[in-house]
Design a protein around this motif. Structure first.
Motif, PDB file in Angstrom:
ATOM      1  N   LEU A  63       0.775  21.806 -10.284  1.00 22.04           N
ATOM      2  CA  LEU A  63       1.311  21.671 -11.632  1.00 22.04           C
ATOM      3  C   LEU A  63       2.523  22.567 -11.829  1.00 22.04           C
ATOM      4  O   LEU A  63       3.540  22.152 -12.407  1.00 22.04           O
ATOM      5  CB  LEU A  63       0.240  22.002 -12.669  1.00 22.04           C
ATOM      6  N   GLN A  64       2.458  23.798 -11.327  1.00 21.12           N
ATOM      7  CA  GLN A  64       3.587  24.731 -11.470  1.00 21.12           C
ATOM      8  C   GLN A  64       4.800  24.234 -10.695  1.00 21.12           C
ATOM      9  O   GLN A  64       5.940  24.313 -11.174  1.00 21.12           O
ATOM     10  CB  GLN A  64       3.166  26.124 -10.993  1.00 21.12           C
ATOM     11  N   ARG A  65       4.563  23.673  -9.493  1.00 24.19           N
ATOM     12  CA  ARG A  65       5.688  23.135  -8.712  1.00 24.19           C
ATOM     13  C   ARG A  65       6.304  21.929  -9.426  1.00 24.19           C
ATOM     14  O   ARG A  65       7.519  21.748  -9.421  1.00 24.19           O
ATOM     15  CB  ARG A  65       5.211  22.753  -7.306  1.00 24.19           C
ATOM     16  N   ALA A  66       5.459  21.107 -10.038  1.00 22.22           N
ATOM     17  CA  ALA A  66       5.970  19.945 -10.767  1.00 22.22           C
ATOM     18  C   ALA A  66       6.827  20.369 -11.953  1.00 22.22           C
ATOM     19  O   ALA A  66       7.839  19.728 -12.264  1.00 22.22           O
ATOM     20  CB  ALA A  66       4.806  19.068 -11.243  1.00 22.22           C
ATOM     21  N   LEU A  67       6.468  21.465 -12.616  1.00 28.78           N
ATOM     22  CA  LEU A  67       7.257  21.955 -13.750  1.00 28.78           C
ATOM     23  C   LEU A  67       8.637  22.427 -13.297  1.00 28.78           C
ATOM     24  O   LEU A  67       9.637  22.220 -13.987  1.00 28.78           O
ATOM     25  CB  LEU A  67       6.515  23.094 -14.455  1.00 28.78           C
ATOM     26  N   VAL A  68       8.698  23.069 -12.129  1.00 35.28           N
ATOM     27  CA  VAL A  68       9.996  23.514 -11.600  1.00 35.28           C
ATOM     28  C   VAL A  68      10.854  22.300 -11.252  1.00 35.28           C
ATOM     29  O   VAL A  68      12.055  22.259 -11.549  1.00 35.28           O
ATOM     30  CB  VAL A  68       9.801  24.425 -10.366  1.00 35.28           C
ATOM     31  N   VAL A  70      14.590  21.468 -12.620  1.00 37.14           N
ATOM     32  CA  VAL A  70      15.731  21.523 -11.690  1.00 37.14           C
ATOM     33  C   VAL A  70      16.194  20.122 -11.288  1.00 37.14           C
ATOM     34  O   VAL A  70      17.387  19.831 -11.281  1.00 37.14           O
ATOM     35  CB  VAL A  70      15.366  22.345 -10.435  1.00 37.14           C
ATOM     36  N   ARG A  71      15.262  19.252 -10.944  1.00 36.25           N
ATOM     37  CA  ARG A  71      15.586  17.887 -10.506  1.00 36.25           C
ATOM     38  C   ARG A  71      14.615  16.916 -11.172  1.00 36.25           C
ATOM     39  O   ARG A  71      13.591  16.564 -10.602  1.00 36.25           O
ATOM     40  CB  ARG A  71      15.502  17.790  -8.981  1.00 36.25           C
ATOM     41  N   THR A  72      14.957  16.479 -12.376  1.00 31.69           N
ATOM     42  CA  THR A  72      14.057  15.619 -13.147  1.00 31.69           C
ATOM     43  C   THR A  72      13.701  14.353 -12.388  1.00 31.69           C
ATOM     44  O   THR A  72      12.600  13.816 -12.541  1.00 31.69           O
ATOM     45  CB  THR A  72      14.722  15.247 -14.491  1.00 31.69           C
ATOM     46  N   ASP A  73      14.606  13.861 -11.544  1.00 29.53           N
ATOM     47  CA  ASP A  73      14.341  12.615 -10.827  1.00 29.53           C
ATOM     48  C   ASP A  73      13.211  12.752  -9.810  1.00 29.53           C
ATOM     49  O   ASP A  73      12.675  11.743  -9.341  1.00 29.53           O
ATOM     50  CB  ASP A  73      15.615  12.128 -10.126  1.00 29.53           C
ATOM     51  N   CYS A  74      12.828  13.978  -9.459  1.00 31.73           N
ATOM     52  CA  CYS A  74      11.747  14.205  -8.487  1.00 31.73           C
ATOM     53  C   CYS A  74      10.428  14.562  -9.173  1.00 31.73           C
ATOM     54  O   CYS A  74       9.473  14.955  -8.496  1.00 31.73           O
ATOM     55  CB  CYS A  74      12.136  15.317  -7.507  1.00 31.73           C
ATOM     56  N   THR A  75      10.373  14.436 -10.492  1.00 34.22           N
ATOM     57  CA  THR A  75       9.167  14.807 -11.233  1.00 34.22           C
ATOM     58  C   THR A  75       7.974  13.946 -10.831  1.00 34.22           C
ATOM     59  O   THR A  75       6.850  14.438 -10.702  1.00 34.22           O
ATOM     60  CB  THR A  75       9.403  14.668 -12.749  1.00 34.22           C
ATOM     61  N   VAL A  76       8.196  12.639 -10.629  1.00 36.60           N
ATOM     62  CA  VAL A  76       7.098  11.743 -10.268  1.00 36.60           C
ATOM     63  C   VAL A  76       6.462  12.183  -8.958  1.00 36.60           C
ATOM     64  O   VAL A  76       5.235  12.146  -8.803  1.00 36.60           O
ATOM     65  CB  VAL A  76       7.591  10.285 -10.179  1.00 36.60           C
ATOM     66  N   GLN A  77       7.277  12.647  -8.012  1.00 39.37           N
ATOM     67  CA  GLN A  77       6.749  13.155  -6.748  1.00 39.37           C
ATOM     68  C   GLN A  77       5.837  14.356  -7.003  1.00 39.37           C
ATOM     69  O   GLN A  77       4.771  14.477  -6.395  1.00 39.37           O
ATOM     70  CB  GLN A  77       7.904  13.561  -5.826  1.00 39.37           C
ATOM     71  N   GLY A  78       6.241  15.232  -7.919  1.00 42.20           N
ATOM     72  CA  GLY A  78       5.408  16.372  -8.280  1.00 42.20           C
ATOM     73  C   GLY A  78       4.104  15.943  -8.929  1.00 42.20           C
ATOM     74  O   GLY A  78       3.036  16.516  -8.660  1.00 42.20           O
ATOM     75  N   LEU A  79       4.162  14.922  -9.783  1.00 45.96           N
ATOM     76  CA  LEU A  79       2.947  14.413 -10.433  1.00 45.96           C
ATOM     77  C   LEU A  79       2.010  13.763  -9.414  1.00 45.96           C
ATOM     78  O   LEU A  79       0.783  13.866  -9.527  1.00 45.96           O
ATOM     79  CB  LEU A  79       3.328  13.396 -11.513  1.00 45.96           C
ATOM     80  N   GLN A  80       2.592  13.100  -8.413  1.00 51.54           N
ATOM     81  CA  GLN A  80       1.766  12.512  -7.358  1.00 51.54           C
ATOM     82  C   GLN A  80       1.029  13.589  -6.573  1.00 51.54           C
ATOM     83  O   GLN A  80      -0.136  13.402  -6.192  1.00 51.54           O
ATOM     84  CB  GLN A  80       2.642  11.672  -6.421  1.00 51.54           C
TER      85      GLN A  80
END
Length: 697
Positions: A45-50, A54-64
């Protein structure tokens, strides 16, 4: 926020700005080392917030990653669809419910299963809509007695009949109903669909394939081999060759127009629900046209596809232009040549004349994830799609959050509402004194801008009164001085979630900005008109600042028409984009100078004075000042082939309500922008290039 990895995070980020710039520029920022922080010690979750910051387009990858860590990777991969297996779990008293999604059509699967189980002649299908309720009731009654399958399609289109359906399903008694009876229901998600039917039924969904490869594979696996071999054979091998080449082009076109929807307004202004029957009809027409004509009628084929079969769904005039350009890449003489490629990379092309299995093998060898160039889009389109998907997910999550205040010393909701409403009220002036303005700028036959100004102030006054009154009442409601009505609840919810409330939008100009940005934008517009009232009409007009932009443009044409003594209906606009370095302006003799436009899908090359490709990761580009020059259409000497007719929209959403002019209510005007000799209108139209009066932030 002062604990764990967030302790002095902002200070560390600022001191390592170059390192974070490398993370920002990386193709996969999640795999890059993050400066000044131990990434492995952070929770998913913390990595997804960063990544969100920093790179909103990679948020889905963080959520996955969060889902994989909490629930397991199985929840990231949809199970394969097997209708026969689902049918084996069904019973005569339990309806089988297909939850539809855009582009999905389960009817072909149901028919295929019916043929396999010998029920093809014992099924009845009813497409629900106005007046179809009694027919559906009769079909269910007959089906229960005779053991038929009854298929009710598009239940969401008959909300008034849903209570009747609920009663009919409740009356299904396995002791009184034929064992072979099955009730099939298809519906889009709808609040009118009976909850009890959903709870008792067997629910299925079959989303259309994602990606060009999956879409092409699904199309070719559904083709009958005998039909494929016979197509065009009546006229010889040349006709067969043309059919197979053009059929592949058609299937690629079908996949392409469906996948363009994932790129938002860059793909289509309106997300259309193209379906498999559209493609199947075009395939049958393609065979018929080729077998019945000695010369391939490309023009007729393009028309039936882009204007009738697919085009029948397309309501936006600029989407219609785009789909006509797209079909011309596949229904053309060049597709018959083996060296003809569908994209600059050369990855996609129509394979040489061969068997159905060879085409399937070629499709299986295509990359799973396609690049935007396959659609004629810029590489930045992937960023747009990823950012939009991330923001859509977060918006849904935000809507589920409680409205109560948090712990750990955070501000309470009441304190936030009181402070925010006070701050916003301080930013916005009181309504304009329209009587004073009408006296200072009276109606003048030779100066339509006076009328435009007065009309704009009347529109803005309605908005100011609504915004200020609701903000004042929210502040009073927090203190317990007034009752918190449903309208005030909506405004308070908007303040807490930073979303513009609907009660403001009802009297507002179109805007997609969050509430804080909306208030700042409104304050800037009001300041623009205050300066106009104080200092007379400006030399350069902020085109984005108008409530109803078309009234300003019509007023300028009216001024020219009255000055030149010509009919206003004979006038069109010519455009001259000024150099960015221009900082001193004089009022032009004819027309006006405007500013405030943004370009989406491309950029403006100031040195060459033409449209050019966007820079990587730069989604929007400011346009310099533009001189709008009225001109009689009969005297227009400009070469239209050297310009791209760029639509101008009020918001990045681009879609709106279709007006009597044939344009969307979001549409402002067409801006003729110069292009280079190696590019054409078709090239930039496929890229989805348009101009906007405002951004979303």
């Amino acid at each position: 926020l002062g604990r764990g990895p967030w302790n002095k995070f902002a200070e560390g980020f600022k001191s390592n700005i170059r390192g974070w710039k490398r993370v920002f520029d990386a193709d996969d920022p999640a795999q890059m080392p993050w400066p000044g922080i131990n990434k492995d010690s952070m929770t998913p979750l913390q990595r997804a917030l960063v990544l969100l910051a920093v790179r909103t387009d990679c948020t889905v990858q963080g959520l996955q990653d969060i889902i994989a860590a909490k629930l397991g990777k199985d929840f990231l991969e949809p199970p394969s669809f097997n209708l026969e297996k689902s049918f084996s779990d069904s019973a005569c008293d339990k309806p089988l419910i297909f939850v539809l999604s855009s582009g999905a059509d389960p009817m072909a699967e149901i028919v295929r299963l019916a043929q396999k189980l010998g029920m093809n002649d014992q099924k009845q299908s009813v497409s629900l809509g106005q007046g179809q309720g009694p027919k559906a009731s009769h079909a269910i009654a007959n089906g229960k007695e005779q053991g038929w399958w009854v298929i009710l399609q598009n239940c969401h289109l008959a909300p008034s009949w849903m209570p009747t359906l609920e009663v009919l399903v409740e009356e299904l008694n396995p002791e009184k109903v034929s064992e072979s009876f099955r009730l099939w229901l298809t519906a889009m998600p709808s609040p009118d669909f009976p909850v009890s039917v959903l709870q008792n039924g067997l629910k299925m969904t079959n989303e259309p394939p994602k990606g060009l490869k999956s879409n092409l594979l699904r199309a070719y696996l559904s083709v009958d081999n005998d039909w494929f071999e016979e197509a065009g054979a009546i006229r010889g091998e040349a006709c067969q060759h043309a059919f197979r080449k053009m059929m592949f082009g058609l299937c690629f076109f079908h996949a392409l127009i469906q996948e363009r929807c994932s790129y938002g307004p860059l793909g289509w202004n309106i997300p259309y629900q193209f379906s498999e029957p559209d493609r199947q009809i075009c395939m049958m027409q393609l065979r018929m046209f080729l077998e019945e004509n000695e010369v391939i009628p490309y023009q007729a084929l393009r028309y039936t596809a882009s204007e009738a079969n697919y085009g029948g769904r397309v309501t936006d005039v600029h989407d219609r232009r785009c789909i006509n350009f797209l079909i011309s890449d596949y229904y053309c003489p060049d597709i018959l040549r083996d060296e003809y490629k569908f994209s600059p990379s050369g990855t996609y092309y129509a394979p040489p004349f061969s068997s159905l299995g060879t085409y399937v093998d070629y499709i299986r060898g295509l990359p799973i994830n396609q690049l935007p160039e396959a659609f004629g889009l810029h590489a930045n389109a992937n960023l747009v799609a990823a950012i939009n998907e991330a923001l859509r997910i977060l918006k849904t999550a935000t809507s589920l959050m409680p409205r109560t205040g948090g712990g750990d010393g955070g501000q309470s909701s009441d304190k936030m509402l009181a402070d925010s409403s006070t701050r916003y009220l301080a930013d916005l002036p009181k309504p304009y004194d329209t009587e004073y303005v009408e006296a200072k700028y009276p109606v003048d036959y030779n100066e339509s801008m006076n009328t435009v100004l007065n009309q704009e102030l009347l529109r803005f006054n309605k908005l100011i009164v609504q915004v200020r009154s609701t903000l004042t009442d929210v502040g009073k409601a927090v203190q317990g001085l007034v009752v918190m009505s449903a309208e005030l609840e909506e405004v308070a919810g908007g303040i807490l979630t930073n979303t513009t409330p609907g009660v403001w939008k009802a009297v507002s100009y179109p805007s997609l900005k969050p509430l804080s940005s909306y208030v700042a934008d409104l304050a800037a517009r009001l300041k623009f008109f205050s300066e106009w009232i104080k200092n007379d009409a400006p030399i350069t007009f902020w085109l984005s600042g108008f409530y109803f932009t078309q009234s300003f443009l019509t007023g300028q044409l009216q001024n020219y028409a009255r000055k030149s003594k010509v009919e206003i209906d004979t006038l069109i606009w010519n455009f001259k984009v000024l150099r960015t370095a221009t900082n001193r302006f004089t009022k032009p003799d004819n027309g006006c100078l405007v500013y405030g436009l943004f370009m989406d899908g491309a950029r403006w090359d100031d040195d060459e004075g033409i449209i050019a490709e966007s820079f990587p990761k730069v989604l929007f580009c400011d346009l310099p000042h533009i001189h709008l020059m009225p001109c009689e259409s009969s005297k227009d000497a400009s070469d239209r082939k050297s310009f791209y007719p760029s639509p101008v929209y009020k918001t990045s959403e681009r879609k709106g309500v279709l007006s009597t002019t044939g344009h969307s209510t979001n549409f402002v005007m067409t801006l003729m922008l110069p292009i280079s000799k190696q590019h054409s209108e078709k090239y930039w139209a496929k890229r989805g290039v348009a101009c906007l009066t405002q951004l979303d932030d």
